[in-house]
Scaffold this motif. Structure first.
Motif, PDB file in Angstrom:
ATOM      1  N   LEU A   1       0.838  -1.205   0.000  1.00  0.00           N
ATOM      2  CA  LEU A   1       0.000   0.000   0.000  1.00  0.00           C
ATOM      3  C   LEU A   1       0.871   1.254   0.000  1.00  0.00           C
ATOM      4  CD1 LEU A   1      -2.729   1.394   0.052  1.00  0.00           C
ATOM      5  CD2 LEU A   1      -2.770   1.057   2.545  1.00  0.00           C
ATOM      6  N   SER A   2       1.959   1.212   0.721  1.00  0.00           N
ATOM      7  CA  SER A   2       2.894   2.329   0.752  1.00  0.00           C
ATOM      8  C   SER A   2       3.390   2.660  -0.655  1.00  0.00           C
ATOM      9  CB  SER A   2       4.078   1.974   1.666  1.00  0.00           C
ATOM     10  OG  SER A   2       5.121   2.894   1.528  1.00  0.00           O
ATOM     11  N   ALA A   3       3.787   1.641  -1.384  1.00  0.00           N
ATOM     12  CA  ALA A   3       4.282   1.841  -2.749  1.00  0.00           C
ATOM     13  C   ALA A   3       3.186   2.355  -3.675  1.00  0.00           C
ATOM     14  CB  ALA A   3       4.872   0.540  -3.289  1.00  0.00           C
ATOM     15  N   LEU A   4       1.991   1.771  -3.570  1.00  0.00           N
ATOM     16  CA  LEU A   4       0.879   2.191  -4.426  1.00  0.00           C
ATOM     17  C   LEU A   4       0.459   3.636  -4.173  1.00  0.00           C
ATOM     18  CD1 LEU A   4      -1.397  -0.984  -4.258  1.00  0.00           C
ATOM     19  CD2 LEU A   4      -0.194  -0.116  -6.279  1.00  0.00           C
ATOM     20  N   ALA A   5       0.483   4.056  -2.914  1.00  0.00           N
ATOM     21  CA  ALA A   5       0.027   5.395  -2.558  1.00  0.00           C
ATOM     22  C   ALA A   5       1.141   6.433  -2.616  1.00  0.00           C
ATOM     23  CB  ALA A   5      -0.583   5.378  -1.156  1.00  0.00           C
ATOM     24  N   GLY A   6       2.390   5.982  -2.698  1.00  0.00           N
ATOM     25  CA  GLY A   6       3.506   6.914  -2.718  1.00  0.00           C
ATOM     26  C   GLY A   6       3.749   7.572  -1.365  1.00  0.00           C
ATOM     27  N   ILE A   7       3.483   6.822  -0.303  1.00  0.00           N
ATOM     28  CA  ILE A   7       3.660   7.316   1.067  1.00  0.00           C
ATOM     29  C   ILE A   7       4.755   6.479   1.716  1.00  0.00           C
ATOM     30  CG2 ILE A   7       2.535   7.527   3.330  1.00  0.00           C
ATOM     31  CD1 ILE A   7      -0.101   7.910   1.794  1.00  0.00           C
ATOM     32  N   PRO A   8       5.721   7.123   2.368  1.00  0.00           N
ATOM     33  CA  PRO A   8       6.775   6.344   3.020  1.00  0.00           C
ATOM     34  C   PRO A   8       6.191   5.310   3.986  1.00  0.00           C
ATOM     35  CG  PRO A   8       7.330   8.674   3.040  1.00  0.00           C
ATOM     36  CD  PRO A   8       5.908   8.564   2.542  1.00  0.00           C
ATOM     37  N   TYR A   9       6.800   4.144   3.989  1.00  0.00           N
ATOM     38  CA  TYR A   9       6.317   3.027   4.800  1.00  0.00           C
ATOM     39  C   TYR A   9       6.174   3.399   6.276  1.00  0.00           C
ATOM     40  CZ  TYR A   9       6.403  -1.476   7.203  1.00  0.00           C
ATOM     41  OH  TYR A   9       6.108  -2.523   8.028  1.00  0.00           O
ATOM     42  N   ALA A  10       7.195   4.033   6.843  1.00  0.00           N
ATOM     43  CA  ALA A  10       7.152   4.379   8.270  1.00  0.00           C
ATOM     44  C   ALA A  10       5.991   5.331   8.562  1.00  0.00           C
ATOM     45  CB  ALA A  10       8.471   4.999   8.713  1.00  0.00           C
TER      46      ALA A  10
ATOM     47  N   THR B   1      -3.332  12.858   2.240  1.00  0.00           N
ATOM     48  CA  THR B   1      -2.937  11.473   2.515  1.00  0.00           C
ATOM     49  C   THR B   1      -4.136  10.544   2.371  1.00  0.00           C
ATOM     50  OG1 THR B   1      -1.164  12.223   3.975  1.00  0.00           O
ATOM     51  CG2 THR B   1      -1.917   9.945   4.243  1.00  0.00           C
ATOM     52  N   VAL B   2      -5.289  10.962   2.894  1.00  0.00           N
ATOM     53  CA  VAL B   2      -6.511  10.154   2.731  1.00  0.00           C
ATOM     54  C   VAL B   2      -6.809   9.968   1.250  1.00  0.00           C
ATOM     55  CG1 VAL B   2      -9.017  10.097   3.093  1.00  0.00           C
ATOM     56  CG2 VAL B   2      -7.512  10.748   4.974  1.00  0.00           C
ATOM     57  N   ALA B   3      -6.690  11.037   0.469  1.00  0.00           N
ATOM     58  CA  ALA B   3      -6.957  10.954  -0.969  1.00  0.00           C
ATOM     59  C   ALA B   3      -5.984   9.994  -1.655  1.00  0.00           C
ATOM     60  CB  ALA B   3      -6.883  12.336  -1.599  1.00  0.00           C
ATOM     61  N   ALA B   4      -4.708  10.061  -1.305  1.00  0.00           N
ATOM     62  CA  ALA B   4      -3.710   9.174  -1.919  1.00  0.00           C
ATOM     63  C   ALA B   4      -3.986   7.714  -1.562  1.00  0.00           C
ATOM     64  CB  ALA B   4      -2.304   9.574  -1.473  1.00  0.00           C
ATOM     65  N   LEU B   5      -4.312   7.468  -0.302  1.00  0.00           N
ATOM     66  CA  LEU B   5      -4.590   6.099   0.131  1.00  0.00           C
ATOM     67  C   LEU B   5      -5.863   5.568  -0.511  1.00  0.00           C
ATOM     68  CD1 LEU B   5      -3.522   6.444   3.850  1.00  0.00           C
ATOM     69  CD2 LEU B   5      -2.427   5.009   2.109  1.00  0.00           C
ATOM     70  N   CYS B   6      -6.885   6.393  -0.576  1.00  0.00           N
ATOM     71  CA  CYS B   6      -8.137   5.959  -1.210  1.00  0.00           C
ATOM     72  C   CYS B   6      -7.926   5.677  -2.688  1.00  0.00           C
ATOM     73  CB  CYS B   6      -9.231   7.006  -0.997  1.00  0.00           C
ATOM     74  SG  CYS B   6      -9.865   7.020   0.693  1.00  0.00           S
ATOM     75  N   GLY B   7      -7.137   6.512  -3.351  1.00  0.00           N
ATOM     76  CA  GLY B   7      -6.825   6.263  -4.758  1.00  0.00           C
ATOM     77  C   GLY B   7      -6.130   4.929  -4.944  1.00  0.00           C
ATOM     78  N   ALA B   8      -5.190   4.626  -4.068  1.00  0.00           N
ATOM     79  CA  ALA B   8      -4.461   3.356  -4.147  1.00  0.00           C
ATOM     80  C   ALA B   8      -5.360   2.167  -3.844  1.00  0.00           C
ATOM     81  CB  ALA B   8      -3.281   3.379  -3.177  1.00  0.00           C
ATOM     82  N   LEU B   9      -6.380   2.392  -3.012  1.00  0.00           N
ATOM     83  CA  LEU B   9      -7.298   1.313  -2.632  1.00  0.00           C
ATOM     84  C   LEU B   9      -8.514   1.224  -3.551  1.00  0.00           C
ATOM     85  CD1 LEU B   9      -7.131   1.866   1.215  1.00  0.00           C
ATOM     86  CD2 LEU B   9      -6.283  -0.151  -0.021  1.00  0.00           C
ATOM     87  N   GLY B  10      -8.632   2.170  -4.471  1.00  0.00           N
ATOM     88  CA  GLY B  10      -9.731   2.138  -5.432  1.00  0.00           C
ATOM     89  C   GLY B  10     -11.083   2.524  -4.845  1.00  0.00           C
ATOM     90  N   LEU B  11     -11.090   3.467  -3.924  1.00  0.00           N
ATOM     91  CA  LEU B  11     -12.368   3.930  -3.392  1.00  0.00           C
ATOM     92  C   LEU B  11     -12.357   5.435  -3.240  1.00  0.00           C
ATOM     93  CD1 LEU B  11     -12.676   3.963   0.293  1.00  0.00           C
ATOM     94  CD2 LEU B  11     -11.140   2.212  -0.487  1.00  0.00           C
ATOM     95  N   GLU B  12     -13.546   5.996  -3.112  1.00  0.00           N
ATOM     96  CA  GLU B  12     -13.701   7.436  -2.971  1.00  0.00           C
ATOM     97  C   GLU B  12     -13.410   7.844  -1.532  1.00  0.00           C
ATOM     98  OE1 GLU B  12     -14.476   9.703  -5.371  1.00  0.00           O
ATOM     99  OE2 GLU B  12     -14.324   8.045  -6.806  1.00  0.00           O
ATOM    100  N   ALA B  13     -12.706   8.963  -1.380  1.00  0.00           N
ATOM    101  CA  ALA B  13     -12.382   9.453  -0.039  1.00  0.00           C
ATOM    102  C   ALA B  13     -13.656   9.738   0.761  1.00  0.00           C
ATOM    103  CB  ALA B  13     -11.514  10.708  -0.135  1.00  0.00           C
TER     104      ALA B  13
END
Length: 122
Positions: A33-42, A58-70
């Motif tokens: 998920l870190s790689a997909l969202a472009g967020i450092p693992y730590a 960050t919520v938007a990036a994670l939701c984009g990586a997970l394929g759902l709307e924020a």
């Protein structure tokens, strides 16, 4: 002015719980998920563990990586928080509660399948 809640309380903790559930439902590790969202693992580990406040970008990036709307994720987190408030239960555990939960082995299969459980996967 109302003080900002600790990151392990309130809506932030509920958003973190929903993100953990989505990550588990998509069968992704935290590193993936870190790689997909472009967020450092730590940083992602701290967000998912409700140890750090999650900002909108960050919520938007994670939701984009997970394929759902924020908005969908935040609505589910709000519902989770409301259920916890109505029941006065621990639907949204604080960080200290989760740490205590981690120190005990999982005793049944239902708990092992819980997508809301915090895991330290690699």
């Amino acid at each position: 002015m109302t003080p900002v809640a600790r990151p392990d309380e309130g809506l932030n903790a509920a958003v973190a719980a929903e993100l953990r559930a989505e990550r588990a439902a998509k069968d992704l590790t935290t590193k993936e998920l870190s790689a997909l969202a472009g967020i450092p693992y730590a940083s992602l580990r701290r967000y998912l563990g409700a140890e750090r406040h999650i900002d909108v970008a960050t919520v938007a990036a994670l939701c984009g990586a997970l394929g759902l709307e924020a908005g969908e994720l935040v609505a589910r987190a709000s519902d989770r928080l409301e259920r916890a408030r109505r029941s006065d239960g621990d639907d949204v555990p604080t960080l200290g509660q989760r740490r205590r939960q981690r120190s005990y082995p999982i005793l049944d299969d239902e708990a092992a399948r819980d997508p809301h459980a915090v895991t330290d996967d690699e």
